[in-house]
Design a protein around this motif. Structure first.
Motif, PDB file in Angstrom:
ATOM      1  N   TRP A  60       0.832  -1.204   0.000  1.00 35.02           N
ATOM      2  CA  TRP A  60       0.000   0.000   0.000  1.00 35.02           C
ATOM      3  C   TRP A  60       0.867   1.255   0.000  1.00 35.02           C
ATOM      4  O   TRP A  60       0.617   2.189  -0.771  1.00 35.02           O
ATOM      5  N   ASP A  61       1.883   1.267   0.838  1.00 32.37           N
ATOM      6  CA  ASP A  61       2.775   2.425   0.903  1.00 32.37           C
ATOM      7  C   ASP A  61       3.494   2.646  -0.423  1.00 32.37           C
ATOM      8  O   ASP A  61       3.875   3.776  -0.742  1.00 32.37           O
ATOM      9  N   GLY A  62       3.678   1.567  -1.186  1.00 31.70           N
ATOM     10  CA  GLY A  62       4.312   1.688  -2.498  1.00 31.70           C
ATOM     11  C   GLY A  62       3.378   2.139  -3.596  1.00 31.70           C
ATOM     12  O   GLY A  62       3.806   2.280  -4.750  1.00 31.70           O
ATOM     13  N   GLY A  63       2.118   2.350  -3.259  1.00 38.49           N
ATOM     14  CA  GLY A  63       1.169   2.871  -4.241  1.00 38.49           C
ATOM     15  C   GLY A  63       0.226   1.847  -4.832  1.00 38.49           C
ATOM     16  O   GLY A  63      -0.627   2.192  -5.659  1.00 38.49           O
ATOM     17  N   ILE A  64       0.343   0.594  -4.434  1.00 38.20           N
ATOM     18  CA  ILE A  64      -0.531  -0.450  -4.983  1.00 38.20           C
ATOM     19  C   ILE A  64      -1.939  -0.292  -4.411  1.00 38.20           C
ATOM     20  O   ILE A  64      -2.120  -0.167  -3.193  1.00 38.20           O
ATOM     21  N   ARG A  65      -2.926  -0.334  -5.312  1.00 42.73           N
ATOM     22  CA  ARG A  65      -4.314  -0.206  -4.878  1.00 42.73           C
ATOM     23  C   ARG A  65      -5.196  -1.302  -5.487  1.00 42.73           C
ATOM     24  O   ARG A  65      -6.428  -1.188  -5.435  1.00 42.73           O
ATOM     25  N   TYR A  66      -4.584  -2.337  -6.032  1.00 44.08           N
ATOM     26  CA  TYR A  66      -5.366  -3.469  -6.544  1.00 44.08           C
ATOM     27  C   TYR A  66      -4.949  -4.728  -5.797  1.00 44.08           C
ATOM     28  O   TYR A  66      -3.758  -5.047  -5.714  1.00 44.08           O
ATOM     29  N   PHE A  67      -5.937  -5.442  -5.273  1.00 42.32           N
ATOM     30  CA  PHE A  67      -5.698  -6.639  -4.469  1.00 42.32           C
ATOM     31  C   PHE A  67      -6.583  -7.767  -4.988  1.00 42.32           C
ATOM     32  O   PHE A  67      -7.805  -7.613  -5.108  1.00 42.32           O
ATOM     33  N   ASP A  68      -5.966  -8.904  -5.270  1.00 39.57           N
ATOM     34  CA  ASP A  68      -6.697 -10.061  -5.780  1.00 39.57           C
ATOM     35  C   ASP A  68      -6.549 -11.230  -4.815  1.00 39.57           C
ATOM     36  O   ASP A  68      -5.459 -11.482  -4.290  1.00 39.57           O
ATOM     37  N   THR A  69      -7.645 -11.960  -4.609  1.00 33.87           N
ATOM     38  CA  THR A  69      -7.619 -13.090  -3.702  1.00 33.87           C
ATOM     39  C   THR A  69      -8.571 -14.168  -4.199  1.00 33.87           C
ATOM     40  O   THR A  69      -9.086 -14.092  -5.319  1.00 33.87           O
ATOM     41  N   SER A  70      -8.818 -15.184  -3.356  1.00 39.13           N
ATOM     42  CA  SER A  70      -9.689 -16.291  -3.743  1.00 39.13           C
ATOM     43  C   SER A  70      -9.986 -17.137  -2.516  1.00 39.13           C
ATOM     44  O   SER A  70      -9.122 -17.293  -1.641  1.00 39.13           O
ATOM     45  N   PRO A  71     -11.183 -17.743  -2.446  1.00 37.77           N
ATOM     46  CA  PRO A  71     -11.439 -18.710  -1.363  1.00 37.77           C
ATOM     47  C   PRO A  71     -10.447 -19.870  -1.383  1.00 37.77           C
ATOM     48  O   PRO A  71     -10.099 -20.417  -0.328  1.00 37.77           O
ATOM     49  N   HIS A  72      -9.994 -20.231  -2.574  1.00 36.25           N
ATOM     50  CA  HIS A  72      -9.070 -21.355  -2.730  1.00 36.25           C
ATOM     51  C   HIS A  72      -7.759 -21.129  -1.997  1.00 36.25           C
ATOM     52  O   HIS A  72      -7.140 -22.080  -1.501  1.00 36.25           O
ATOM     53  N   TYR A  73      -7.317 -19.888  -1.920  1.00 36.66           N
ATOM     54  CA  TYR A  73      -6.013 -19.586  -1.346  1.00 36.66           C
ATOM     55  C   TYR A  73      -6.052 -19.794   0.171  1.00 36.66           C
ATOM     56  O   TYR A  73      -6.553 -18.963   0.929  1.00 36.66           O
ATOM     57  N   GLY A  74      -5.511 -20.925   0.581  1.00 33.83           N
ATOM     58  CA  GLY A  74      -5.414 -21.214   2.002  1.00 33.83           C
ATOM     59  C   GLY A  74      -6.737 -21.399   2.683  1.00 33.83           C
ATOM     60  O   GLY A  74      -6.887 -21.069   3.864  1.00 33.83           O
ATOM     61  N   LEU A  75      -7.732 -21.941   1.931  1.00 31.91           N
ATOM     62  CA  LEU A  75      -9.040 -22.231   2.536  1.00 31.91           C
ATOM     63  C   LEU A  75      -9.630 -21.002   3.226  1.00 31.91           C
ATOM     64  O   LEU A  75     -10.150 -21.069   4.327  1.00 31.91           O
ATOM     65  N   GLY A  76      -9.530 -19.870   2.539  1.00 30.51           N
ATOM     66  CA  GLY A  76     -10.097 -18.629   3.049  1.00 30.51           C
ATOM     67  C   GLY A  76      -9.141 -17.746   3.808  1.00 30.51           C
ATOM     68  O   GLY A  76      -9.470 -16.586   4.096  1.00 30.51           O
ATOM     69  N   HIS A  77      -7.947 -18.242   4.145  1.00 28.07           N
ATOM     70  CA  HIS A  77      -6.999 -17.429   4.920  1.00 28.07           C
ATOM     71  C   HIS A  77      -6.603 -16.154   4.178  1.00 28.07           C
ATOM     72  O   HIS A  77      -6.469 -15.087   4.788  1.00 28.07           O
TER      73      HIS A  77
END
Length: 325
Positions: free
Chosen positions: A43-60
């Protein structure tokens, strides 16, 4: 950080985004504090797009990213998640997730691209993340059940878009042939393509990206390092390519590309991040980040201006197809 609009939608993503796999202990465990610090560095580097998925670590991944983003104004970032796997609770009994995430196996995955399954998946994800909406929803890893995803999953996402519950829809997959079919036969806005828009795998440039250009569909490039082979200046003999041990030929190819990069004062990693964005339909890239230092390095490497001569020399040495420049 520069932004790019997705297809014909009003959604604009920063051209570098956070991929949520490592947030869930992909390949190595990650503590909650490390996840939070890594997201803060991004975030501090300017990133404002975040992608995730239920598959990734069973919701973690969803829970950790959601906890971080809930502390930020909702309109200040773009958030995407995926559908196609429902998480069903079970007793872990000391077992760990069997598909590469270092988390307890307290749920198991059920593939479901039905209308009811898609809606339940979105509701579950909203609850896990503690947010009020998603900006982008993707059909996830539908290669083994593509007909179901095309027949049922896509209309379910289109319905959510028509209802104004999500602003952009698409698919996150590897198979460019199936993705080309999806682009041609539906009205998706964006595709997250994994591993085919890279220095070592340029297959997406042949028919898939032209189809996206024709249909006005944006692409987000994922797995741009092909499981790490181009993430270091000089990959060693134990390097991996697309989740498998890399062949000697592929490692040699990476070294040849690194030679060209070094001759012009840039690194293999920097070129790997810049390469997908050379195609006009590629709106951005997502990169998994495992530590605050890695997040800061990603931002720094992404900001490097790769000289045009790098691409010319790679083409002249047969490492890039002439049509890619």
């Amino acid at each position: 950080m520069h932004k790019h609009r997705l297809g014909r939608t009003a959604v604009e993503i920063t051209r570098l985004g956070v991929g949520g796999g490592p947030m869930a202990g992909l390949f190595a465990p990650m503590a909650d504090a490390t996840a939070a610090e890594t997201l803060a560095a991004a975030w501090d580097g300017g990133i404002r797009y975040f992608d995730t998925s239920p598959h990734y670590g069973l919701g973690h991944s969803e829970r950790r990213i959601g906890e971080f983003l809930r502390q930020r104004p909702r309109d200040s970032y773009v958030l995407s998640t995926k559908v196609g796997r429902l998480l069903v609770p079970q007793e872990a009994k000391g077992r760990m997730d069997p598909v590469g995430f270092h988390v307890p196996a307290d749920h198991y995955r059920v593939r479901d691209f039905t209308r009811s399954g898609v809606r339940r998946s979105v509701e579950d994800s909203l609850e896990r993340m503690g947010v009020d909406r998603f900006d982008v929803l993707f059909l996830h890893d539908a290669e083994d059940c593509f007909d179901d995803a095309l027949r049922d999953g896509y209309p379910a996402l289109a319905e959510l878009r028509d209802e104004g519950l999500v602003r952009a829809i698409g698919a996150g997959m590897y198979d460019t042939s199936m993705l080309t079919t999806l682009v041609k036969e539906t009205d998706v806005d964006v595709i997250m393509q994994s591993g085919g828009c890279t220095l070592l795998n340029q297959g997406a440039f042949e028919t898939f990206l032209p189809a996206c250009a024709e249909r006005g569909v944006s692409v987000i490039a994922a797995s741009i390092f092909n499981s790490g082979l181009t993430a270091t200046p000089r990959p060693g003999p134990d390097a991996h390519f697309d989740y498998q041990p890399a062949s000697a030929e592929m490692i040699q190819r990476a070294h040849r590309i690194a030679d060209v990069c070094e001759a012009h004062g840039v690194t293999l990693r920097q070129a790997a991040m810049a390469f997908p964005l050379r195609h006009p339909v590629v709106a951005g890239i997502v990169v998994g980040m495992s530590s605050p230092g890695e997040a800061r390095q990603d931002v720094e490497d992404f900001g490097v201006d790769v000289p045009e001569q790098v691409w010319t020399d790679l083409r002249d040495q047969g490492l890039l197809a002439p049509s890619l420049l």
